[in-house]
Scaffold this active site. Structure first.
Site, PDB file in Angstrom:
ATOM      1  N   LYS A  76     100.961  10.826 -80.308  1.00 49.19           N
ATOM      2  CA  LYS A  76     100.845   9.902 -79.180  1.00 49.19           C
ATOM      3  C   LYS A  76      99.829   8.830 -79.544  1.00 49.19           C
ATOM      4  CE  LYS A  76      99.830   9.899 -74.191  1.00 49.19           C
ATOM      5  NZ  LYS A  76      99.507  10.763 -73.028  1.00 49.19           N
ATOM      6  N   SER A 151     102.538  10.516 -69.088  1.00 52.13           N
ATOM      7  CA  SER A 151     102.432   9.337 -69.919  1.00 52.13           C
ATOM      8  C   SER A 151     102.889   9.552 -71.360  1.00 52.13           C
ATOM      9  CB  SER A 151     100.971   8.867 -69.943  1.00 52.13           C
ATOM     10  OG  SER A 151     100.134   9.860 -70.528  1.00 52.13           O
ATOM     11  N   SER A 175     100.689  14.916 -67.930  1.00 52.00           N
ATOM     12  CA  SER A 175     101.342  13.985 -68.861  1.00 52.00           C
ATOM     13  C   SER A 175     101.890  14.602 -70.132  1.00 52.00           C
ATOM     14  CB  SER A 175     100.379  12.847 -69.214  1.00 52.00           C
ATOM     15  OG  SER A 175     100.161  12.036 -68.091  1.00 52.00           O
TER      16      SER A 175
END
Length: 484
Positions: A76, A151, A175
């Site tokens: 990420k 997210s 998330s």
């Protein structure tokens, strides 16, 4: 090859069925072919990935038996990666190249992984749909008209579409678990302090936690084994022993007590999601678990509490982006005030600005006691709910999301509706306890449904064990979207 689990890929690499270079090239070709549709990557590090794969092949030939040696994954784009752009999905950091590796990145690198690139995310991890990224929204591989969840939506979409073997994510209010659930994957949010936050760009420091997104519980256990552990550079890292997460995967579930919170099954929960959770609980019963109803009476306070505390911490953490030291800087500022205002105004997106403004408001002198301190007190009540529940049960089960993946753009004009979608995941972060999301079925539109297991502090082995046993009985986690 790309649809195999980490464990299966490791066996293939060790047996010589294929090399890490061949595997890495396969993933890179798929990224080139398909990611223009999904937008799951911000940066692809092809040259470095192939070099790392060559080195991994040499180590395997020299006798290295590590399960992650030569396995291609993605990070990420909130984890700092030495020499690689680390953008947080924001114009503010579009040109920022990190000068060091985050601890989680460093640990995985030491385990021999090959990094394919950095995945897309809601800007500064602020969002539940992966629509707030400066690089555009990510699309769900199961239906490209739908969101992948946020997210960590880029990580989840990349794994689901077979564009990496697994990926890292971060979980501040759900998330990791939400995108895992909406994309048909297994995602683990560890106990707060289990995975170092050093080098993981902060959103809300008392809530953020890194963890794995993978195809199965076994894969998640392999990744967590490499990521977990004390880090003296992180003041929130816990000096707690790291167990062998693979050792207890096959333990039986006889006598395990599962609590079902009555508050999780009221208004707002989609009927198909509720049915899938009931059917998943029946599988756990078949495996020997006992199921009882419990109460988490302060659940309804989690959303307002979180959306006071998290923006307050974000307001403080994001104050460092001022156009002076690093990050985006406006052109031709007339004075220092103009530099601050325009750099932040032009560098941040709408959702980040919204949360900064909320956070600054609740921390202001006239409202600190009324909002921030009160939210901290309620946070303790929510944590107490879990403490009391775990005196009766071993694990708590429920949905991850109220619905399956919703359409792109459906909630972007109504932030409150977007925030309410976090109702089942936020309490876990407020309490600092671990939780895992795993596939539990599909709705009538063919979209994945996720189930959540919540545990006591440091109970990751039990959560992984239960999920693994569930996945031995079902094949939801083996079903893949049609990639095109």
């Amino acid at each position: 090859m790309v649809n195999k689990s980490i464990f299966e890929l490791a066996q293939g690499l060790q047996s010589g069925e294929f090399t890490s270079v061949e595997l890495t090239r396969n993933f890179l070709e798929r990224i080139k072919q398909y990611d223009s549709t999904y937008n799951s990557y911000i940066t692809v590090t092809e040259e470095q990935a192939l070099l790392d794969a060559e080195n991994a092949d040499q180590r395997i030939q020299s006798g290295d038996k590590g399960l992650l040696q030569g396995i291609p994954i993605a990070h990420k784009d909130i984890f700092c990666t030495n020499g690689i752009r680390t953008s947080c999905g924001s114009k503010m950091l579009d040109q920022f190249v990190a000068p060091y590796d985050a601890t989680a990145v460093e640990k995985l690198k030491q385990s021999g992984v090959v990094v394919l690139g950095k995945t897309n995310l809601d800007e500064f991890a602020m969002g539940s749909s992966n629509e707030s990224s400066w690089y555009g929204p990510v699309k769900n591989p199961w239906n490209t008209d739908c969101v992948p969840g946020g997210s960590s939506g880029g990580s989840a979409a990349a794994v689901a579409a077979g564009l990496c073997a697994a990926a890292t994510g971060t979980d501040t209010g759900g998330s990791i678990r939400q995108p895992a659930a909406l994309c048909g994957l297994t995602g683990l949010k560890p106990t707060y302090g289990r995975v170092s936050r050093w080098g993981m760009i902060a959103y809300a420091s008392s809530l953020d936690q890194g963890g794995p997104i993978a195809k199965s519980a076994k894969d998640a256990a392999i990744l967590l084994q490499a990521m977990a552990g004390f880090d003296e550079r992180d003041s929130t890292s816990a000096e707690h022993p790291v167990p062998d997460y693979m050792a207890s995967l096959d333990d039986d579930l006889n006598g395990v007590k599962i609590g079902i919170p009555k508050e999780y099954f009221g208004d707002g929960l989609n009927d198909e999601v509720a049915t899938a959770i009931d059917q998943a609980v029946a599988v756990y019963r078949k495996l020997g678990a006992d199921v009882v109803e419990i109460s988490l009476p302060n659940t309804h306070l989690a959303v307002p509490t979180y959306y006071v505390l998290a923006p307050a911490e974000a307001s403080s953490n994001l104050s460092r982006y001022d156009g002076v030291r690093y990050g985006y800087r406006c052109e031709n500022p007339v004075d220092l005030e103009d530099l601050y205002k325009r750099s932040r105004g032009e560098g941040f997106g709408d959702e980040v600005k919204r949360r900064i403004m909320i956070g600054t408001y609740v921390l202001s002198a006239g409202y600190y006691d009324a909002y921030y301190l009160k939210a901290q007190r309620i946070r303790h009540l929510i944590a107490d709910d879990f403490h009391n529940a775990f005196e009766q049960v071993d694990v708590i089960a429920g949905p991850v999301n109220p619905t399956t993946a919703f359409k792109l753009g459906e909630k972007t004009d109504d932030p409150v509706q977007m925030y309410l979608g976090d109702i089942y995941t936020l309490p876990i972060n407020l309490a600092g306890i671990p939780a895992i999301a795993h596939p539990a079925g599909f709705d009538s539109n063919g979209l994945p449904i996720g189930m959540q297991l919540i545990g006591k502090y440091w109970s990751e082995p039990k959560l992984l064990n239960m999920t693994h046993r569930f996945q031995q009985e079902t094949d939801w986690h083996q079903q893949l979207p049609t990639v095109e």
